[in-house]
Design a protein around this motif. Structure first.
Motif, short mmCIF file in Angstrom:
data_model
loop_
_atom_site.label_atom_id
_atom_site.label_comp_id
_atom_site.label_asym_id
_atom_site.label_seq_id
_atom_site.Cartn_x
_atom_site.Cartn_y
_atom_site.Cartn_z
N ASP A 359 0.83 -1.20 0.00
CA ASP A 359 0.00 0.00 0.00
C ASP A 359 0.87 1.26 0.00
OD1 ASP A 359 -2.67 0.91 -0.14
OD2 ASP A 359 -2.58 1.53 1.96
N ARG A 360 1.96 1.22 0.76
CA ARG A 360 2.87 2.38 0.78
C ARG A 360 3.47 2.61 -0.61
NH1 ARG A 360 4.26 0.72 6.10
NH2 ARG A 360 5.91 -0.63 5.31
N LEU A 361 3.82 1.53 -1.29
CA LEU A 361 4.37 1.66 -2.65
C LEU A 361 3.34 2.24 -3.61
CD1 LEU A 361 6.36 -1.72 -2.90
CD2 LEU A 361 7.31 0.59 -2.68
N LEU A 362 2.09 1.82 -3.44
CA LEU A 362 1.01 2.38 -4.25
C LEU A 362 0.88 3.89 -4.03
CD1 LEU A 362 -1.92 -0.23 -3.93
CD2 LEU A 362 -0.56 0.25 -5.97
N LYS A 363 0.95 4.29 -2.77
CA LYS A 363 0.80 5.71 -2.45
C LYS A 363 1.96 6.54 -3.00
CE LYS A 363 -2.27 5.17 1.51
NZ LYS A 363 -2.57 5.48 2.91
N GLU A 364 3.16 5.97 -2.99
CA GLU A 364 4.30 6.67 -3.57
C GLU A 364 4.13 6.83 -5.09
OE1 GLU A 364 6.79 8.24 -2.04
OE2 GLU A 364 5.70 7.71 -0.19
N LYS A 365 3.63 5.77 -5.74
CA LYS A 365 3.35 5.86 -7.18
C LYS A 365 2.27 6.90 -7.45
CE LYS A 365 4.58 1.05 -8.29
NZ LYS A 365 4.06 -0.28 -8.74
N ALA A 366 1.26 6.94 -6.56
CA ALA A 366 0.18 7.91 -6.71
C ALA A 366 0.71 9.34 -6.62
CB ALA A 366 -0.89 7.68 -5.65
N LYS A 367 1.65 9.57 -5.71
CA LYS A 367 2.25 10.91 -5.56
C LYS A 367 2.96 11.34 -6.85
CE LYS A 367 2.94 10.72 -0.55
NZ LYS A 367 3.93 10.66 0.55
N LYS A 368 3.64 10.40 -7.48
CA LYS A 368 4.34 10.72 -8.74
C LYS A 368 3.35 11.07 -9.84
CE LYS A 368 8.40 7.88 -7.72
NZ LYS A 368 9.18 6.66 -8.09
N ILE A 369 2.24 10.34 -9.89
CA ILE A 369 1.21 10.64 -10.90
C ILE A 369 0.58 12.00 -10.63
CG2 ILE A 369 -1.05 9.94 -11.78
CD1 ILE A 369 -0.22 7.03 -11.37
N ILE A 370 0.33 12.31 -9.35
CA ILE A 370 -0.24 13.62 -8.98
C ILE A 370 0.71 14.74 -9.41
CG2 ILE A 370 -0.88 15.11 -7.05
CD1 ILE A 370 -1.78 12.48 -5.60
N SER A 371 2.01 14.55 -9.15
CA SER A 371 3.00 15.57 -9.53
C SER A 371 3.05 15.74 -11.04
CB SER A 371 4.39 15.17 -9.02
OG SER A 371 4.41 15.18 -7.61
N ALA A 372 2.89 14.63 -11.77
CA ALA A 372 2.87 14.72 -13.23
C ALA A 372 1.64 15.48 -13.72
CB ALA A 372 2.90 13.32 -13.84
N ALA A 373 0.54 15.32 -12.98
CA ALA A 373 -0.70 16.02 -13.35
C ALA A 373 -0.62 17.50 -13.04
CB ALA A 373 -1.88 15.40 -12.62
N ASP A 374 -0.05 17.83 -11.89
CA ASP A 374 0.10 19.24 -11.48
C ASP A 374 1.23 19.32 -10.46
OD1 ASP A 374 -0.07 21.84 -10.63
OD2 ASP A 374 -2.23 21.83 -10.30
N GLU A 375 2.36 19.82 -10.89
CA GLU A 375 3.54 19.83 -10.01
C GLU A 375 3.41 20.82 -8.86
OE1 GLU A 375 6.19 22.99 -12.69
OE2 GLU A 375 6.75 20.86 -12.63
N LYS A 376 2.43 21.73 -8.91
CA LYS A 376 2.25 22.71 -7.85
C LYS A 376 1.42 22.18 -6.68
CE LYS A 376 2.58 26.73 -10.91
NZ LYS A 376 1.87 27.94 -11.43
N VAL A 377 0.71 21.07 -6.90
CA VAL A 377 -0.15 20.52 -5.85
C VAL A 377 0.68 19.74 -4.85
CG1 VAL A 377 -2.01 18.87 -5.37
CG2 VAL A 377 -2.19 20.42 -7.30
#
Length: 558
Positions: A359-377
């Protein structure tokens, strides 16, 4: 937010402001405005000291810290009781004996005006930044989860604090902080009770602790000597002691609290009261965060608790990738719930740990996707965990109360900071450099104007600040960069009598540059900067005094 929540929230905040202004009307002299008339009892001092340190960051970030990393953060506070004893034995008697209004006033008596001014300026820089963050911290999180505009929220919280702090000074801060601590404790205990009540039937508090322990959340003590680990028993006892000594012994926002005591004994009792209650209080707040973690083992949780982050990625080209991670996250949640309801057998615990890692690995991957979507968030969602629980699970009325807890904590801490910033600027800088003779009323008025000025600066800092890895860490990092140096100056003043002002002044300037460099290069965990700064300024001052200061020639009179 329902109408009842708004009534509770606005009614609570209005009561604090009106009560503070009413109880301290007519403050007309420096003794009343800066020292609160020297009539504060020990329990008020203790609560005021706790409220000053326990900002909104404490009640937003600390549960999130425990949710992610467990109870180990409590080690950060292990040095506090030691620091309280030293302050009671050394600092308080000296301050009261000399009848100083600010901590830095003593440095002029011991060294010279420029050393006093330097210590005051170092305090003003770090505390001015911290005051902005204590406003910004709850504002940005409330803005994200409630959809309120961030700038008006920063300004609103700042104005509420400015009204009663400018009106009544130290006495206003002290009397309002008692009410604020009552609201804070009530809200946190109610939240804790409701979390346990919401757990499935048969999951008692004892079983909840077992579940938390199976996921590594109840690991309180770390005896390792790993310098890359921020929170161990050694960083708490050594780095934490020096940080707490600096904060409670030399930071005017705290010193001003116990200088208002009726006597040395009242001030000492107030600080010992704080020393006895602070660690259990932090333990309890962390435990609330651990129980929120247990709650979400049986209830669905978002892949990222920051609603702005989720919104950004859902409305982007990365939405499908994020949704795949979200489905995998929900599958893990369902499996963990099934295992936990079946009991904590050895094989179940092993699988739970494996699922937590996945689950922690999933959340880290999710953070990278969020940053790719909007690096300011902001992708780090620790500070959003507790507020998410409050808004999505508490009944009407209690949501307003818990929001009042968060904003009250922001107000109490910011009020102490603005009060100290105003008095330090007025007495340590303005009064010592202004020409002419002025009465008490002039300096009370100047303290109020400087308090207002610092309030405006704090609001401006809040409006331009950026969210950090974890807000409670940010405040402690800012403090650690400056506090060790200031503490070293005071310890030299107390105990090394042959060192004079010029040597201390030069040593302090060099030390501050070196500490900023060490922090910038990330050589040490930030808590160790307190110890390093204290030692550096002491060694450098002694070397400069012994080897680079010419002894005064003896003049023989005939």
């Amino acid at each position: 937010m329902q109408i009842l929540d708004w009534i509770v929230l606005l009614g609570t905040l209005a009561f604090i402001v009106i009560y503070g202004v009413y109880k301290t009307r007519g403050t007309a002299n420096v003794e009343d405005f800066i020292k609160g008339g020297k009539e504060t009892p020990w329990w008020t001092i203790g609560l005021s000291v706790m409220a000053t340190q326990a900002s909104a960051i404490t009640f937003l970030s600390t549960p999130g810290q425990a949710f992610n990393d467990g109870m180990g953060f409590v080690q950060f506070y292990f040095g506090l009781p030691i620091a309280m004893v030293i302050i009671c034995l050394v600092f308080i008697p000296i301050y009261h004996k000399l009848n100083v209004y600010t901590a830095y006033e003593y440095l002029e008596q011991r060294f010279d005006l420029k050393t006093r001014s330097l210590a005051a300026i170092l305090f003003l820089v770090q505390r001015g930044l911290a005051a902005g963050i204590t406003i910004f911290a709850p504002a940005i999180i409330l803005s994200a989860v409630l959809g309120w505009d961030l700038i008006p929220l920063n300004i609103g919280i700042g104005i509420l604090v400015i009204i009663y702090t400018v009106s009544g000074g130290t006495k206003a801060v002290n009397v309002t902080q008692k009410q604020q601590m009552a609201i804070i404790f009530s809200g946190m205990f109610i939240a804790f009770y409701l979390i346990l009540d919401y757990l499935p039937e048969g999951i008692t508090f004892g079983k909840a602790l077992e579940i938390a322990g199976a996921s590594g959340k109840m690991d309180v003590l770390d005896f390792s000597f790993d310098l890359s680990n921020r929170y161990t028993i050694w960083t708490g006892l050594l780095g934490g002691t020096f940080l707490m000594l600096s904060y409670f012994g030399t930071d005017q926002s705290q010193v001003q609290r116990y200088l208002s005591g009726k006597s040395v004994r009242e001030s000492q009792l107030g600080m010992l009261f704080n020393g006895m209650l602070k660690v259990p209080m932090q333990f309890f707040i962390l435990l609330v965060g651990v129980m929120v973690f247990v709650f979400y083992q049986f209830n669905s949780s978002p892949l990222n608790f920051n609603p702005k982050a989720t919104e950004a990625v859902v409305n982007s080209v990365h939405a499908d990738s994020y949704e795949q991670l979200n489905l995998a996250h929900k599958t893990i949640e369902s499996r963990k719930k099934e295992l936990l309801l079946n009991g904590l057998q050895t094989e179940n615990i092993a699988e739970i740990k494996k699922l937590n890692t996945e689950d922690r690995l999933l959340k880290e991957k999710a953070k990278k996707i969020i940053s790719a979507a909007d690096e300011k968030v902001e992708t780090n969602d620790k500070d959003y965990v507790f507020i998410h629980f409050i808004l999505h699970n508490l009944p009407r009325g209690l949501i307003g109360l818990l929001l009042a807890v968060i904003i009250s904590a922001a107000m109490s801490s910011t009020a102490s900071e603005l009060n100290a910033l105003g008095s330090t600027t007025a007495l340590d800088l303005y009064k010592r450099n202004v020409k002419g003779t002025y009465d008490d009323a002039h300096f009370v008025k100047s303290s109020k104007w400087f308090t207002l000025l610092w309030g405006i600066i704090a609001i401006l800092v809040a409006c331009v600040a950026n969210l950090f890895d974890n807000l409670i860490q940010l405040v402690n990092i800012i403090g650690s960069i400056f506090y060790g140096n200031i503490l070293g100056i005071f310890l030299l003043a107390f105990f090394v009598k042959f060192v004079k002002g010029n040597a201390v002044f030069v040593a302090a300037l060099i030390t501050q540059v070196l500490i900023i460099a060490v922090w910038w290069m990330d050589v040490l965990p930030y808590l160790w900067l307190n110890l390093l700064g204290c030692i550096l300024v002491g060694i450098l001052a002694i070397i400069i005094q012994v080897f680079f200061t010419k002894p005064k020639k003896m003049v023989i009179h005939s």
